[in-house]
Structures are given as structure tokens and as C-alpha cells.
Design a protein around this motif. Structure first.
Motif, PDB file in Angstrom:
ATOM      1  N   ILE A 243       0.841  -1.208   0.000  1.00  0.00           N
ATOM      2  CA  ILE A 243       0.000   0.000   0.000  1.00  0.00           C
ATOM      3  C   ILE A 243       0.869   1.248   0.000  1.00  0.00           C
ATOM      4  N   TRP A 244       1.912   1.254   0.816  1.00  0.00           N
ATOM      5  CA  TRP A 244       2.803   2.415   0.848  1.00  0.00           C
ATOM      6  C   TRP A 244       3.522   2.597  -0.484  1.00  0.00           C
ATOM      7  N   GLY A 245       3.793   1.510  -1.171  1.00  0.00           N
ATOM      8  CA  GLY A 245       4.421   1.613  -2.481  1.00  0.00           C
ATOM      9  C   GLY A 245       3.509   2.292  -3.494  1.00  0.00           C
ATOM     10  N   LEU A 246       2.198   2.097  -3.328  1.00  0.00           N
ATOM     11  CA  LEU A 246       1.229   2.710  -4.241  1.00  0.00           C
ATOM     12  C   LEU A 246       0.949   4.167  -3.907  1.00  0.00           C
ATOM     13  N   THR A 247       1.312   4.608  -2.695  1.00  0.00           N
ATOM     14  CA  THR A 247       1.051   5.999  -2.319  1.00  0.00           C
ATOM     15  C   THR A 247       1.840   6.966  -3.201  1.00  0.00           C
ATOM     16  N   PHE A 248       2.986   6.511  -3.717  1.00  0.00           N
ATOM     17  CA  PHE A 248       3.784   7.369  -4.587  1.00  0.00           C
ATOM     18  C   PHE A 248       2.975   7.778  -5.815  1.00  0.00           C
TER      19      PHE A 248
ATOM     20  N   VAL B 184       9.130  -2.276  -5.464  1.00  0.00           N
ATOM     21  CA  VAL B 184       8.548  -3.335  -6.287  1.00  0.00           C
ATOM     22  C   VAL B 184       7.080  -3.025  -6.566  1.00  0.00           C
ATOM     23  N   PHE B 185       6.348  -2.676  -5.515  1.00  0.00           N
ATOM     24  CA  PHE B 185       4.927  -2.384  -5.681  1.00  0.00           C
ATOM     25  C   PHE B 185       4.707  -1.047  -6.388  1.00  0.00           C
ATOM     26  N   THR B 186       5.623  -0.100  -6.171  1.00  0.00           N
ATOM     27  CA  THR B 186       5.531   1.160  -6.913  1.00  0.00           C
ATOM     28  C   THR B 186       5.703   0.903  -8.399  1.00  0.00           C
ATOM     29  N   LEU B 187       6.659   0.033  -8.734  1.00  0.00           N
ATOM     30  CA  LEU B 187       6.930  -0.292 -10.133  1.00  0.00           C
ATOM     31  C   LEU B 187       5.731  -0.976 -10.779  1.00  0.00           C
ATOM     32  N   ILE B 188       5.173  -1.964 -10.088  1.00  0.00           N
ATOM     33  CA  ILE B 188       4.016  -2.693 -10.627  1.00  0.00           C
ATOM     34  C   ILE B 188       2.814  -1.762 -10.763  1.00  0.00           C
ATOM     35  N   GLY B 189       2.590  -0.927  -9.728  1.00  0.00           N
ATOM     36  CA  GLY B 189       1.479   0.014  -9.777  1.00  0.00           C
ATOM     37  C   GLY B 189       1.638   1.024 -10.899  1.00  0.00           C
ATOM     38  N   SER B 190       2.871   1.493 -11.120  1.00  0.00           N
ATOM     39  CA  SER B 190       3.134   2.447 -12.195  1.00  0.00           C
ATOM     40  C   SER B 190       2.871   1.822 -13.561  1.00  0.00           C
ATOM     41  N   ALA B 191       3.196   0.536 -13.677  1.00  0.00           N
ATOM     42  CA  ALA B 191       2.958  -0.160 -14.945  1.00  0.00           C
ATOM     43  C   ALA B 191       1.461  -0.296 -15.214  1.00  0.00           C
ATOM     44  N   LEU B 192       0.685  -0.586 -14.161  1.00  0.00           N
ATOM     45  CA  LEU B 192      -0.750  -0.794 -14.324  1.00  0.00           C
ATOM     46  C   LEU B 192      -1.528   0.509 -14.458  1.00  0.00           C
TER      47      LEU B 192
END
Length: 306
Positions: free
Chosen positions: A25-30, A263-271
Motif C-alpha cells: 500500500i505504501w508503495g502505491l502511495t507514490f 517493487v509495488f511502486t513499479l508494478i502500480g506504475s505499470a498498471l
């Protein structure tokens, strides 16, 4: 209420899973922060609205106790509000104005390593095992590959890079402060104090950068959804649960999961943003996952779990 209390032994796999979910979740906050900045909101305005929503929400989950048992504990909680709130977010977001986002992402992800070093220096019972050190550096190497994502750009910026390291160090101190407070107070009370002092100590920034965002625009559906995500889920819920995770897994073991953040920021940015994932990024993901698993293993000779 004591919904966040967790003193019974066992159930550690659950807390590992909770750590992964929180970091995800914190990775997606970016992404949400980036989108809000694109709407004309400044980082400090986002922080105030995010923590204000969380502070209002925490009142429904905690008692009406106002102060800690001693003035020293109150000062520690105030310091937690600074290190885990205002100072951390201010240094991290300001760093983006001086250096590349990849520099900030990488340097902020040194937090687990700094937390480990601080723990080794402050607590004699903590021992550095080969698994802990090897896993930490393996995960950090993976972070470097993920944040580069196939683009080798090196641009040193003393001011921006220093601010990024200060943000990392700030969160490391926050983790140790939470360790100190966890056995003395209810987690909901601690979290409420963190939000309060975070809000209080960010206010002087507006003397330099006055508020500019129109409050009427907060009713915009897209803006409101991102603020609720940041305030309710990423702050109110995640901060409270993270304090439980720190208590149950230990400061060092829990902090190692922060390596998963990019990792989650990267995946979220891709999606969400349509950014491309390169083979180098996937290698970095594998290194991070392997490093976190390696560092989190209980090996013979570990005498303490912070």
C-alpha cells in the motif's frame, strides 16, 4: 478500544503477510501523491490533508486519553511525530525538487540497513548475522535495479541526495522510537499522537510556502478518492497496523520489508501510469524477494529480535 493490541505469542506468518500488504500500500502511495501533485497540490498540502483525515479517523478507534504517563514519554511521542511524519515526508518530497526520483527511491530504501546499524549500535543484545547482512545487501542491490528499470542515469545532487538520506535516517529513528513506546501504550493511542505531532510540526512550513490549493476542489471525485486512500488506508490503518508489526516481528525484521516498496511502486506504475517493465527490473524484483527472505530467516546465533 484495544483492537490493535496483540500480545499473544504465535501467528507470526500473519504478521509477515501484514508487513507485505502494508508495504504494498505504501508503495502505491507514490502514484497517488504524483497524481495529486499533477492536480496542483503541494507535498506539504497533501501531507496535512492526509494526516488530518487519519487523525480524525483515529478518534473513533482510540480512547479519549490526552497525554502520556510522563513528560519524557510525551516528548518521545512528539519526536515520533516528527521522524515518522513531518520531517520524513518533508525531506523526502523536497528531495524530489533537487535530484532524480530514482536517486530518492534508492536512498530512501536504505532505511532497513540504517535501522539495522542503529539497532546494532544502540542495543548490545542484537547480533549481526550473515543472513541479515547478506540479505540486506542483496535486497538493496535489487532496489538499485528496480529503480533504474533499464535506465542508467547517474546524476549526483548533494542537496537532494542528503535530504533523501535524512528521510531514510528519520524513518529508522521512528522505528526505534516505536519499539520504545510499544510496550508502554496502546497502539491506537501511539498512532493518534504520531498524527497529532506530525500535523503540529508541519505548520511552520506554511510560513515559507503558504497554502495555495483551492479547498473547493477537494470535492472533485478523483482528488477525494486519492486523499481518502492516503489518509484512511495508507495512514490511519497502515500506521496503526505497522506499529503492531514492529512489535511482533521486531524492528529489524519488519523494516526489511521496506525493500519491497519500489517493487509495488513499479508494478502500480505499470498498471496505472503505463510505465514499461524491463528485464532488469524483474531481476531486481527477484533479488529483493530473495534478499528479504534471506535477511528474515532465523539463524543460529540470533540472540534478539528487535
Amino acid at each position: 478500544m484495544h483492537m490493535f493490541r496483540s500480545h499473544q505469542p504465535g501467528g507470526l506468518p500473519v504478521f509477515h503477510l501484514m508487513a507485505v500488504v502494508i508495504v504494498a500500500i505504501w508503495g502505491l502511495t507514490f502514484i497517488s501523491t504524483k497524481l495529486l501533485i499533477g492536480q496542483g497540490m503541494t507535498p506539504q498540502e497533501i501531507f496535512v490533508l492526509r494526516f488530518l483525515v487519519a487523525y480524525v479517523g483515529i478518534w473513533f478507534l482510540s480512547g479519549r486519553r490526552l497525554w502520556a504517563d510522563t513528560w519524557r514519554d510525551e516528548l518521545w511521542l512528539a519526536l515520533g511525530g516528527v521522524t515518522g511524519g513531518s520531517f520524513y515526508f518533508l525531506t523526502e518530497n523536497t528531495a524530489l525538487e533537487y535530484t532524480l526520483a530514482t536517486n530518492v527511491s534508492f536512498l530512501v530504501c536504505t532505511t532497513p540497513l540504517l535501522t539495522t546499524l542503529l539497532s546494532l549500535a544502540l542495543y548490545k543484545k542484537e547480533k549481526a548475522t550473515r543472513a541479515l547482512i547478506g540479505g540486506s545487501f542483496t535486497a538493496l542491490a535489487g532496489v538499485a535495479l528496480v529503480v533504474c528499470n533499464g535506465h542508467f542515469v547517474l546524476r549526483l545532487s548533494p542537496v537532494g541526495d542528503l535530504l533523501s538520506l535524512l528521510a531514510s535516517l528519520s524513518w529508522a529513528f521512528y522505528s526505534l522510537i516505536m519499539r520504545r513506546m510499544a510496550d508502554r501504550y496502546d497502539v491506537a493511542f501511539i498512532t493518534r499522537k504520531i498524527f497529532f505531532y506530525g500535523l503540529l510540526t508541519i505548520l511552520p512550513v506554511f510560513l515559507v510556502r503558504p497554502w495555495q490549493f483551492g479547498l473547493a476542489r477537494l470535492l472533485d471525485a478523483s482528488i477525494l478518492c486519492h486523499l481518502l486512500f492516503l489518509g484512511v488506508l495508507a495512514s490511519l490503518i497502515c500506521f496503526a497496523v505497522w506499529n503492531v508489526v514492529l512489535k511482533r516481528l521486531g524492528t529489524v525484521r519488519a523494516s526489511n520489508y521496506i525493500y519491497l516498496n519500489p517493487v509495488f511502486t513499479l508494478i502500480g506504475s505499470a498498471l496505472v501510469l503505463g510505465e514499461r517493465l524491463t528485464p532488469m527490473a524483474w531481476v531486481g524484483v527477484a533479488l529483493i524477494l530473495g534478499g528479504v527472505y534471506w535477511a528474515g530467516r532465523r539463524t543460529h546465533g540470533t540472540t534478539s529480535s528487535l
